[in-house]
Scaffold this motif. Structure first.
Motif, PDB file in Angstrom:
ATOM      1  N   SER A 124       0.850  -1.195   0.000  1.00  0.00           N
ATOM      2  CA  SER A 124       0.000   0.000   0.000  1.00  0.00           C
ATOM      3  C   SER A 124       0.883   1.241   0.000  1.00  0.00           C
ATOM      4  CB  SER A 124      -0.935   0.020   1.208  1.00  0.00           C
ATOM      5  OG  SER A 124      -0.192   0.026   2.416  1.00  0.00           O
ATOM      6  N   LYS A 125       0.327   2.346  -0.484  1.00  0.00           N
ATOM      7  CA  LYS A 125       1.032   3.629  -0.527  1.00  0.00           C
ATOM      8  C   LYS A 125       0.080   4.739  -0.102  1.00  0.00           C
ATOM      9  CE  LYS A 125       3.611   4.703  -4.015  1.00  0.00           C
ATOM     10  NZ  LYS A 125       4.007   5.003  -5.406  1.00  0.00           N
ATOM     11  N   LEU A 126       0.632   5.706   0.632  1.00  0.00           N
ATOM     12  CA  LEU A 126      -0.122   6.898   1.012  1.00  0.00           C
ATOM     13  C   LEU A 126       0.692   8.111   0.594  1.00  0.00           C
ATOM     14  CD1 LEU A 126      -2.708   7.876   2.474  1.00  0.00           C
ATOM     15  CD2 LEU A 126      -1.322   8.030   4.564  1.00  0.00           C
ATOM     16  N   ASP A 127       0.106   8.974  -0.229  1.00  0.00           N
ATOM     17  CA  ASP A 127       0.801  10.149  -0.755  1.00  0.00           C
ATOM     18  C   ASP A 127       0.033  11.415  -0.388  1.00  0.00           C
ATOM     19  OD1 ASP A 127       3.018   9.005  -2.638  1.00  0.00           O
ATOM     20  OD2 ASP A 127       1.230   7.851  -3.112  1.00  0.00           O
ATOM     21  N   PHE A 128       0.798  12.444  -0.015  1.00  0.00           N
ATOM     22  CA  PHE A 128       0.203  13.713   0.391  1.00  0.00           C
ATOM     23  C   PHE A 128       0.992  14.864  -0.219  1.00  0.00           C
ATOM     24  CE2 PHE A 128       0.414  17.362   3.314  1.00  0.00           C
ATOM     25  CZ  PHE A 128      -0.919  17.714   3.360  1.00  0.00           C
ATOM     26  N   ARG A 129       0.269  15.932  -0.567  1.00  0.00           N
ATOM     27  CA  ARG A 129       0.925  17.141  -1.063  1.00  0.00           C
ATOM     28  C   ARG A 129       0.098  18.358  -0.664  1.00  0.00           C
ATOM     29  NH1 ARG A 129       0.860  17.338  -7.169  1.00  0.00           N
ATOM     30  NH2 ARG A 129      -1.274  17.985  -6.753  1.00  0.00           N
ATOM     31  N   THR A 130       0.794  19.412  -0.277  1.00  0.00           N
ATOM     32  CA  THR A 130       0.125  20.688  -0.049  1.00  0.00           C
ATOM     33  C   THR A 130       0.950  21.810  -0.658  1.00  0.00           C
ATOM     34  OG1 THR A 130      -0.844  22.174   1.623  1.00  0.00           O
ATOM     35  CG2 THR A 130       1.193  21.048   2.215  1.00  0.00           C
ATOM     36  N   ILE A 131       0.273  22.812  -1.182  1.00  0.00           N
ATOM     37  CA  ILE A 131       0.926  23.946  -1.847  1.00  0.00           C
ATOM     38  C   ILE A 131       0.450  25.234  -1.190  1.00  0.00           C
ATOM     39  CG2 ILE A 131       1.299  25.149  -4.036  1.00  0.00           C
ATOM     40  CD1 ILE A 131       0.578  22.550  -5.480  1.00  0.00           C
ATOM     41  N   PHE A 132       1.406  26.030  -0.720  1.00  0.00           N
ATOM     42  CA  PHE A 132       1.121  27.342  -0.128  1.00  0.00           C
ATOM     43  C   PHE A 132       1.652  28.421  -1.075  1.00  0.00           C
ATOM     44  CE2 PHE A 132       1.534  24.356   3.316  1.00  0.00           C
ATOM     45  CZ  PHE A 132       0.542  24.704   4.211  1.00  0.00           C
ATOM     46  N   LYS A 133       0.890  29.502  -1.205  1.00  0.00           N
ATOM     47  CA  LYS A 133       1.347  30.630  -2.018  1.00  0.00           C
ATOM     48  C   LYS A 133       1.001  31.928  -1.308  1.00  0.00           C
ATOM     49  CE  LYS A 133       1.111  32.592  -6.698  1.00  0.00           C
ATOM     50  NZ  LYS A 133       0.502  32.477  -8.051  1.00  0.00           N
ATOM     51  N   LYS A 134       1.986  32.824  -1.193  1.00  0.00           N
ATOM     52  CA  LYS A 134       1.801  34.127  -0.566  1.00  0.00           C
ATOM     53  C   LYS A 134       2.181  35.207  -1.560  1.00  0.00           C
ATOM     54  CE  LYS A 134       1.407  37.295   2.704  1.00  0.00           C
ATOM     55  NZ  LYS A 134       0.088  37.723   3.219  1.00  0.00           N
ATOM     56  N   GLU A 135       1.227  36.086  -1.903  1.00  0.00           N
ATOM     57  CA  GLU A 135       1.475  37.156  -2.863  1.00  0.00           C
ATOM     58  C   GLU A 135       1.750  38.460  -2.120  1.00  0.00           C
ATOM     59  OE1 GLU A 135      -1.960  37.157  -5.364  1.00  0.00           O
ATOM     60  OE2 GLU A 135      -1.238  35.480  -6.589  1.00  0.00           O
ATOM     61  N   TYR A 136       2.698  39.254  -2.654  1.00  0.00           N
ATOM     62  CA  TYR A 136       3.118  40.492  -2.004  1.00  0.00           C
ATOM     63  C   TYR A 136       2.800  41.735  -2.827  1.00  0.00           C
ATOM     64  CZ  TYR A 136       5.832  37.011   0.551  1.00  0.00           C
ATOM     65  OH  TYR A 136       6.218  35.905   1.282  1.00  0.00           O
ATOM     66  N   GLY A 137       2.244  41.563  -4.003  1.00  0.00           N
ATOM     67  CA  GLY A 137       1.991  42.699  -4.879  1.00  0.00           C
ATOM     68  C   GLY A 137       3.121  42.899  -5.856  1.00  0.00           C
ATOM     69  N   ASN A 138       2.815  43.577  -6.961  1.00  0.00           N
ATOM     70  CA  ASN A 138       3.799  43.853  -8.005  1.00  0.00           C
ATOM     71  C   ASN A 138       4.431  42.558  -8.531  1.00  0.00           C
ATOM     72  OD1 ASN A 138       5.098  45.588  -9.759  1.00  0.00           O
ATOM     73  ND2 ASN A 138       6.823  45.955  -8.374  1.00  0.00           N
ATOM     74  N   LYS A 139       3.606  41.486  -8.573  1.00  0.00           N
ATOM     75  CA  LYS A 139       3.986  40.180  -9.125  1.00  0.00           C
ATOM     76  C   LYS A 139       5.073  39.458  -8.327  1.00  0.00           C
ATOM     77  CE  LYS A 139       2.616  41.294 -13.852  1.00  0.00           C
ATOM     78  NZ  LYS A 139       3.019  41.315 -15.280  1.00  0.00           N
ATOM     79  N   PHE A 179       5.934  36.926  -5.211  1.00  0.00           N
ATOM     80  CA  PHE A 179       5.217  35.925  -4.421  1.00  0.00           C
ATOM     81  C   PHE A 179       6.179  34.835  -3.962  1.00  0.00           C
ATOM     82  CE2 PHE A 179       5.023  34.447  -8.791  1.00  0.00           C
ATOM     83  CZ  PHE A 179       5.247  33.070  -8.706  1.00  0.00           C
ATOM     84  N   SER A 180       5.748  34.105  -2.925  1.00  0.00           N
ATOM     85  CA  SER A 180       6.483  32.954  -2.408  1.00  0.00           C
ATOM     86  C   SER A 180       5.633  31.708  -2.602  1.00  0.00           C
ATOM     87  CB  SER A 180       6.813  33.127  -0.928  1.00  0.00           C
ATOM     88  OG  SER A 180       7.684  34.217  -0.727  1.00  0.00           O
ATOM     89  N   LEU A 181       6.300  30.586  -2.900  1.00  0.00           N
ATOM     90  CA  LEU A 181       5.605  29.331  -3.145  1.00  0.00           C
ATOM     91  C   LEU A 181       6.305  28.227  -2.352  1.00  0.00           C
ATOM     92  CD1 LEU A 181       3.233  28.352  -4.996  1.00  0.00           C
ATOM     93  CD2 LEU A 181       4.985  27.568  -6.593  1.00  0.00           C
ATOM     94  N   LEU A 182       5.545  27.508  -1.535  1.00  0.00           N
ATOM     95  CA  LEU A 182       6.068  26.393  -0.755  1.00  0.00           C
ATOM     96  C   LEU A 182       5.281  25.139  -1.100  1.00  0.00           C
ATOM     97  CD1 LEU A 182       7.844  25.212   1.547  1.00  0.00           C
ATOM     98  CD2 LEU A 182       6.003  25.851   3.129  1.00  0.00           C
ATOM     99  N   THR A 183       5.995  24.096  -1.520  1.00  0.00           N
ATOM    100  CA  THR A 183       5.377  22.814  -1.848  1.00  0.00           C
ATOM    101  C   THR A 183       5.937  21.748  -0.918  1.00  0.00           C
ATOM    102  OG1 THR A 183       5.187  23.447  -4.186  1.00  0.00           O
ATOM    103  CG2 THR A 183       4.942  21.113  -3.658  1.00  0.00           C
ATOM    104  N   VAL A 184       5.042  21.062  -0.204  1.00  0.00           N
ATOM    105  CA  VAL A 184       5.423  20.000   0.721  1.00  0.00           C
ATOM    106  C   VAL A 184       4.796  18.698   0.235  1.00  0.00           C
ATOM    107  CG1 VAL A 184       5.370  19.183   3.106  1.00  0.00           C
ATOM    108  CG2 VAL A 184       5.483  21.646   2.629  1.00  0.00           C
TER     109      VAL A 184
END
Length: 425
Positions: free
Chosen positions: A256-271, A273-278
């Motif tokens: 069996s396999k269990l897979d998880f992913r979450t993506i966070f994005k924070k925008e600061y204006g003027n294009k 942004f920060s992106l975190l992928t876990v």
């Protein structure tokens, strides 16, 4: 008499001119329709399709290259709503010039419910897959003009797979998919798997997968009884469970396999942004190498930095060598901070991206995997660097440095200098 004829001709000309020349309102409607058509066309191209009347050509299959097949060329596509809104067909055929073999797939789908976008799908595939790769059923289609990692991959397994699956949108923010598949697997490299007091050269798998994707902060609207995304919201969460059954449709292995992913994005204006992928993955039971995890390495096994010069991926570890690590449990963190574009001129706006990546994993029962050598990730793998994108025609440069527990003795072996390629339609 001449006077009446002249009056008749004048009236006919007037009414004909009014019928043939659209008024301002009609012209506006025509412009709006053309604008919508262009927008839809570009969206389809961005998703990797070139639309025709009844059949959308899939651009993914036209030209590819990897170390096993060499040049991989073919044609594929799927029917569209003009063909039918309740039934769809999809297919592709490709040919590898180095391995001298055709690969193909064909499938169909039946829509069971319009509002919830529920589809029952069937497919038959005879193709290759990368050893150690892991994908989610619910992933929306992701298309790149070319996929840089493919150029250097050499560890594939052949598979003949028959699937039946069910897609369903439970709520606007929650979609799910379930699949049952029967596969026959052969590796393209020297490898045997020991389990159940048996040495397997060929493996038969009977697997079920269930995946859900939750986007609680996205906003939606209902158009023609279908949910459409108005704005992408973050974080997003994806969870998938895979079960392999022994003695079901002649399946050999139970795991069996269990897979998880979450993506966070924070925008600061003027294009900016920060992106975190876990991501996290856990495989338990007697799992062959084909279905375990790598961390998406993208470094060629060659001597010098310039010999390893290639194209950087989007979510790959640039200093990690291909086939260097495999794990049955793994966690990765990838952080990217995009600074505001540098407005040097109207057309020249390069972008600086700061990058840091981390992966940790491990594997039990490594002795089951025979005729192949690899490391595990229990000490933690770390790399950091930067990208300068969109310098010329979408191309840029990437520099990444490997440090920490898996730092290599030779300094230049810890460095990766590569092209980047970013085009937005």
């Amino acid at each position: 008499m001449k006077k009446y004829c002249f009056t008749l001709v004048f009236c006919l000309s007037f009414f004909l001119s009014k019928a043939q020349t659209p008024n301002a309102t009609d012209s506006t409607k025509i412009v709006q329709k053309d604008s919508i058509k262009r927008k839809v066309f570009l969206q389809q191209l961005g998703n990797g399709y070139f639309p025709t009347k009844y059949f959308d050509i899939d651009l993914r299959y036209l030209v590819k290259y990897n170390q096993y097949e060499g040049s991989r060329n073919g044609l594929g596509g799927q029917t569209n709503n003009a063909f039918s809104e309740k039934i769809r067909f999809n297919t592709y055929v490709v040919y590898g010039f180095r391995d001298d073999a055709f690969k193909y797939s064909f499938g169909s789908g039946i829509k069971l419910n319009q509002k919830t976008n529920t589809w029952l799908n069937f497919s038959y595939t005879d193709d290759l897959s990368e050893t150690g790769s892991s994908t989610f059923l619910t992933d929306s289609r992701f298309f790149q003009l070319f996929e840089p990692r493919l150029l250097n991959i050499n560890l594939f397994y052949k598979h003949i797979t028959k699937t039946i699956s069910l897609e369903h949108q439970l709520t606007p923010s929650l979609i799910g998919e379930t699949e049952f598949a029967v596969s026959k697997i052969n590796t393209t490299y020297d490898y045997t798997f020991e389990a159940n007091n048996t040495i397997y050269n060929q493996i038969r798998l009977s697997t079920s997968k269930t995946a859900v994707q939750w986007s609680p902060f996205s906003s939606f609207e209902t158009v023609d009884n279908k949910f459409k995304i108005l704005k992408e919201g973050y974080p997003k969460f994806t969870l998938q469970y895979t079960k392999s059954f022994s003695d079901v449709f002649k399946g050999d292995l139970n795991f069996s396999k269990l897979d998880f992913r979450t993506i966070f994005k924070k925008e600061y204006g003027n294009k900016a942004f920060s992106l975190l992928t876990v991501t996290a993955g856990l495989a338990s039971g007697k799992t062959p190498l084909s279905h375990l995890y790598h961390a998406y390495p993208n470094n060629i096994n060659k001597e010098t930095v310039m010999q390893r010069f290639s194209v950087a991926g989007v979510t790959s570890f640039e200093t990690m060598f291909f086939n260097e690590f495999f794990s049955d449990r793994i966690t990765t963190l990838q952080f990217k901070h995009h600074l505001s574009p540098f407005k040097i001129s109207k057309r020249f706006k390069p972008e600086l991206v700061l990058i840091s990546r981390f992966a940790i994993g491990n594997m039990g029962n490594t002795e089951r995997h025979q005729q192949i050598t690899f490391n595990t990730l229990e000490k933690g793998f770390t790399e950091s660097g930067l990208e300068i994108n969109k310098l010329l025609f979408g191309f840029g440069l990437s520099f990444t440095y490997r440090y920490g527990a898996y730092h290599l003795p030779k300094l230049e072996d810890n460095m990766a200098l590569k092209f980047t390629f970013n085009v937005t339609l």
